[in-house]
Design an enzyme around this catalytic site. Structure first.
Site, PDB file in Angstrom:
ATOM      1  N   HIS A   1     -44.389  38.045  20.754  1.00 16.31           N
ATOM      2  CA  HIS A   1     -45.589  37.560  21.444  1.00 16.31           C
ATOM      3  C   HIS A   1     -45.317  36.128  21.881  1.00 16.31           C
ATOM      4  O   HIS A   1     -45.228  35.228  21.044  1.00 16.31           O
ATOM      5  CB  HIS A   1     -46.770  37.654  20.459  1.00 16.31           C
ATOM      6  CG  HIS A   1     -48.048  37.081  20.962  1.00 16.31           C
ATOM      7  ND1 HIS A   1     -49.102  36.805  20.117  1.00 16.31           N
ATOM      8  CD2 HIS A   1     -48.472  36.755  22.215  1.00 16.31           C
ATOM      9  CE1 HIS A   1     -50.114  36.321  20.827  1.00 16.31           C
ATOM     10  NE2 HIS A   1     -49.750  36.280  22.092  1.00 16.31           N
TER      11      HIS A   1
ATOM     12  N   MET B   1     -43.997  30.406  19.695  1.00 22.53           N
ATOM     13  CA  MET B   1     -44.803  29.329  20.290  1.00 22.53           C
ATOM     14  C   MET B   1     -43.860  28.176  20.546  1.00 22.53           C
ATOM     15  O   MET B   1     -43.087  27.786  19.661  1.00 22.53           O
ATOM     16  CB  MET B   1     -45.887  28.878  19.314  1.00 22.53           C
ATOM     17  CG  MET B   1     -46.741  30.018  18.796  1.00 22.53           C
ATOM     18  SD  MET B   1     -48.027  29.387  17.711  1.00 22.53           S
ATOM     19  CE  MET B   1     -48.621  30.894  16.982  1.00 22.53           C
TER      20      MET B   1
ATOM     21  N   MET C   1     -46.129  32.738  23.296  1.00 23.17           N
ATOM     22  CA  MET C   1     -47.209  31.793  23.592  1.00 23.17           C
ATOM     23  C   MET C   1     -46.554  30.520  24.110  1.00 23.17           C
ATOM     24  O   MET C   1     -46.470  29.501  23.414  1.00 23.17           O
ATOM     25  CB  MET C   1     -48.051  31.556  22.332  1.00 23.17           C
ATOM     26  CG  MET C   1     -48.986  32.714  22.046  1.00 23.17           C
ATOM     27  SD  MET C   1     -49.544  32.763  20.339  1.00 23.17           S
ATOM     28  CE  MET C   1     -48.142  33.566  19.594  1.00 23.17           C
TER      29      MET C   1
ATOM     30  N   GLY D   1     -51.623  39.345   9.930  1.00 22.40           N
ATOM     31  CA  GLY D   1     -50.810  38.346   9.236  1.00 22.40           C
ATOM     32  C   GLY D   1     -51.336  38.069   7.854  1.00 22.40           C
ATOM     33  O   GLY D   1     -50.878  38.641   6.854  1.00 22.40           O
ATOM     34  N   SER D   2     -52.361  37.217   7.769  1.00 18.86           N
ATOM     35  CA  SER D   2     -52.825  36.779   6.453  1.00 18.86           C
ATOM     36  C   SER D   2     -53.367  37.921   5.595  1.00 18.86           C
ATOM     37  O   SER D   2     -53.196  37.904   4.380  1.00 18.86           O
ATOM     38  CB  SER D   2     -53.853  35.660   6.595  1.00 18.86           C
ATOM     39  OG  SER D   2     -54.755  35.955   7.628  1.00 18.86           O
TER      40      SER D   2
ATOM     41  N   ASP E   1     -44.369  35.709  16.468  1.00 23.19           N
ATOM     42  CA  ASP E   1     -45.114  34.776  17.317  1.00 23.19           C
ATOM     43  C   ASP E   1     -44.214  33.642  17.765  1.00 23.19           C
ATOM     44  O   ASP E   1     -43.810  32.806  16.953  1.00 23.19           O
ATOM     45  CB  ASP E   1     -46.318  34.223  16.548  1.00 23.19           C
ATOM     46  CG  ASP E   1     -47.416  35.258  16.416  1.00 23.19           C
ATOM     47  OD1 ASP E   1     -47.855  35.774  17.458  1.00 23.19           O
ATOM     48  OD2 ASP E   1     -47.817  35.561  15.282  1.00 23.19           O
TER      49      ASP E   1
ATOM     50  N   ASP F   1     -54.866  41.261  17.965  1.00 23.96           N
ATOM     51  CA  ASP F   1     -54.132  40.235  17.221  1.00 23.96           C
ATOM     52  C   ASP F   1     -55.074  39.098  16.860  1.00 23.96           C
ATOM     53  O   ASP F   1     -55.594  38.410  17.736  1.00 23.96           O
ATOM     54  CB  ASP F   1     -52.981  39.735  18.119  1.00 23.96           C
ATOM     55  CG  ASP F   1     -52.103  38.695  17.441  1.00 23.96           C
ATOM     56  OD1 ASP F   1     -52.266  38.459  16.232  1.00 23.96           O
ATOM     57  OD2 ASP F   1     -51.228  38.122  18.143  1.00 23.96           O
TER      58      ASP F   1
ATOM     59  N   GLY G   1     -52.533  30.536  18.440  1.00 23.97           N
ATOM     60  CA  GLY G   1     -52.015  29.270  17.912  1.00 23.97           C
ATOM     61  C   GLY G   1     -51.766  29.290  16.415  1.00 23.97           C
ATOM     62  O   GLY G   1     -50.772  28.769  15.950  1.00 23.97           O
TER      63      GLY G   1
ATOM     64  N   GLY H   1     -52.447  31.478  12.408  1.00 20.01           N
ATOM     65  CA  GLY H   1     -52.901  32.622  11.630  1.00 20.01           C
ATOM     66  C   GLY H   1     -54.144  32.243  10.836  1.00 20.01           C
ATOM     67  O   GLY H   1     -54.557  31.074  10.804  1.00 20.01           O
ATOM     68  N   GLY H   2     -54.760  33.243  10.219  1.00 21.74           N
ATOM     69  CA  GLY H   2     -55.862  32.987   9.290  1.00 21.74           C
ATOM     70  C   GLY H   2     -57.194  32.626   9.924  1.00 21.74           C
ATOM     71  O   GLY H   2     -58.073  32.099   9.259  1.00 21.74           O
TER      72      GLY H   2
ATOM     73  N   SER I   1     -47.749  40.253  10.989  1.00 22.03           N
ATOM     74  CA  SER I   1     -47.342  39.062  11.734  1.00 22.03           C
ATOM     75  C   SER I   1     -46.502  38.170  10.837  1.00 22.03           C
ATOM     76  O   SER I   1     -46.987  37.634   9.833  1.00 22.03           O
ATOM     77  CB  SER I   1     -48.570  38.289  12.222  1.00 22.03           C
ATOM     78  OG  SER I   1     -48.123  37.094  12.837  1.00 22.03           O
TER      79      SER I   1
ATOM     80  N   HIS J   1     -44.301  41.686  13.999  1.00 22.54           N
ATOM     81  CA  HIS J   1     -44.857  40.864  15.077  1.00 22.54           C
ATOM     82  C   HIS J   1     -44.291  39.452  14.945  1.00 22.54           C
ATOM     83  O   HIS J   1     -44.418  38.813  13.898  1.00 22.54           O
ATOM     84  CB  HIS J   1     -46.380  40.869  14.972  1.00 22.54           C
ATOM     85  CG  HIS J   1     -47.080  40.163  16.090  1.00 22.54           C
ATOM     86  ND1 HIS J   1     -47.268  40.726  17.335  1.00 22.54           N
ATOM     87  CD2 HIS J   1     -47.660  38.927  16.163  1.00 22.54           C
ATOM     88  CE1 HIS J   1     -47.930  39.886  18.109  1.00 22.54           C
ATOM     89  NE2 HIS J   1     -48.174  38.772  17.419  1.00 22.54           N
TER      90      HIS J   1
ATOM     91  N   MET K   1     -56.230  39.331  22.510  1.00 27.86           N
ATOM     92  CA  MET K   1     -56.332  38.326  21.443  1.00 27.86           C
ATOM     93  C   MET K   1     -57.748  38.344  20.883  1.00 27.86           C
ATOM     94  O   MET K   1     -58.723  38.262  21.632  1.00 27.86           O
ATOM     95  CB  MET K   1     -56.032  36.916  21.982  1.00 27.86           C
ATOM     96  CG  MET K   1     -54.572  36.608  22.248  1.00 27.86           C
ATOM     97  SD  MET K   1     -53.432  36.839  20.862  1.00 27.86           S
ATOM     98  CE  MET K   1     -54.104  35.769  19.597  1.00 27.86           C
TER      99      MET K   1
HETATM  100  C1  DX5 Z   1     -52.066  33.770  16.477  1.00 26.59           C
HETATM  101  C2  DX5 Z   1     -50.989  34.782  16.391  1.00 26.59           C
HETATM  102  C3  DX5 Z   1     -51.204  35.875  15.438  1.00 26.59           C
HETATM  103  C4  DX5 Z   1     -51.407  35.466  14.007  1.00 26.59           C
HETATM  104  C5  DX5 Z   1     -52.386  36.429  13.394  1.00 26.59           C
HETATM  105  O1  DX5 Z   1     -51.855  32.975  17.583  1.00 26.59           O
HETATM  106  O2  DX5 Z   1     -50.789  35.378  17.679  1.00 26.59           O
HETATM  107  O3  DX5 Z   1     -50.188  36.859  15.542  1.00 26.59           O
HETATM  108  O4  DX5 Z   1     -50.247  35.450  13.239  1.00 26.59           O
HETATM  109  O5  DX5 Z   1     -52.662  36.032  12.115  1.00 26.59           O
HETATM  110  P1  DX5 Z   1     -53.902  36.587  11.263  1.00 26.59           P
HETATM  111  O6  DX5 Z   1     -53.721  38.057  11.152  1.00 26.59           O
HETATM  112  O7  DX5 Z   1     -53.788  35.858   9.989  1.00 26.59           O
HETATM  113  O8  DX5 Z   1     -55.153  36.247  12.031  1.00 26.59           O
HETATM  114 ZN    ZN Z   2     -49.416  37.085  17.878  1.00 27.85          ZN
END
Ligand code: DX5
Ligand code: ZN
Length: 257
Positions: free
Chosen positions: A99, A54, A101, A230-231, A52, A208, A179, A181-182, A25, A50, A174
């Site tokens: 993705h 938003m 949002m 992501g993280s 995101d 995700d 919203g 990461g982490g 991500s 990926h 989800m």
């Molecule tokens: C959250 C995003 C994810 C996010 C995942 O709303 O849709 O794609 O980046 O991040 P990690 O893997 O750090 O949970």
């Molecule tokens: Zn995402």
């Protein structure tokens, strides 16, 4: 798709295992160096990137400017949009797994198609009335349609979209509230993944949120094959190792299908 397995006296039909797609991500990347971050991830073995998207909008589903802010916003964050996807596309051939949002995904189909997005995954919660039109539009712009659902949304809500004559090609479950990461992986979401995999053996099922070495086996054995991380990837000393570990877990689980 089915493959035939021939024995000495019989031909059996076996479901084709779905392919692992590991999608770092980019929300966890250094946005100021997006092109080099993307290249780094592809070199580390990423299948998809990926993205995101938003958007903090001032109009709600009814498209009236000035609706209650809480109701009008899909997530309390603001990331990237089509101009950034277009810029990144000039630097990479990678599959850009977008993705959305946002409250009104239909508003972004044309611009993301032109920008060079590969996948366009919208949320079912904001598309109850227009998903058929949305899927048609997404395909007409050369993108692959997917549908996402938040942790609180029942899995049954996506069945019509998968079973339609003009279906979505991926379901994104989800595993955190969208919203940021982490966040911490929500194990209860694996019931949704299992249900989907039993019902649709060949569907791309993406997870995700909170995926990494400590949660991948649970997701992979439940049946997820597209893994957003992501993280856990960007924060690792050896991201290639994490990507490879995620892939191995999916492949191992798929072999036992
Ligand atoms: C959250 C995003 C994810 C996010 C995942 O709303 O849709 O794609 O980046 O991040 P990690 O893997 O750090 O949970
Ligand atoms: Zn995402």
């Amino acid at each position: 798709m089915e493959s035939s397995v021939s024995g000495s006296s019989e031909v059996r039909k076996m479901p084709t295992a779905v392919e692992a797609k590991i999608a770092p991500s980019m929300l966890s990347s250094d946005f100021a160096n997006l092109a080099s971050e993307a290249e780094r991830m592809v070199n580390f073995g990423a299948d998809w990137l990926h993205m995101d998207i938003m958007y903090y909008t001032l109009h709600g589903p009814d498209r009236l400017i000035g609706v209650n802010l809480q109701d009008g916003h899909f997530v309390p964050n603001l990331t990237i949009g089509a101009p950034v996807i277009a810029s990144l596309r000039k630097h990479t051939k990678a599959y850009l797994d977008c993705h959305l949002m946002v409250t009104n995904p239909v508003d972004y189909v044309d611009q993301l198609g032109k920008a060079g997005a590969s996948g366009f995954t919208f949320h079912v919660e904001v598309s109850k009335d227009n998903w058929q039109e949305l899927v048609k539009e997404i395909k007409s712009k050369g993108m692959r349609p997917g549908v996402a659902l938040k942790p609180g949304t029942p899995i049954e809500d996506v069945y019509p979209l998968v079973e339609s004559e003009n279906p979505v090609e991926m379901v994104l479950v989800m595993t955190v509230e969208p919203g940021f990461g982490g966040q911490k992986f929500i194990p209860d979401m694996m019931n949704k993944v299992r249900t989907l995999r039993e019902k649709y053996p060949e569907l791309d099922i993406e997870v995700d949120g909170g995926l990494g070495p400590s949660t991948i086996d649970e997701a992979a054995t439940a049946g997820a094959n597209c893994i957003v991380a992501g993280s856990s990837v960007f924060g690792a000393p050896d991201p290639a190792h994490v990507i490879s570990l995620l892939r191995t877990s999916v492949n191992k689980a798929q072999k036992t299908v």
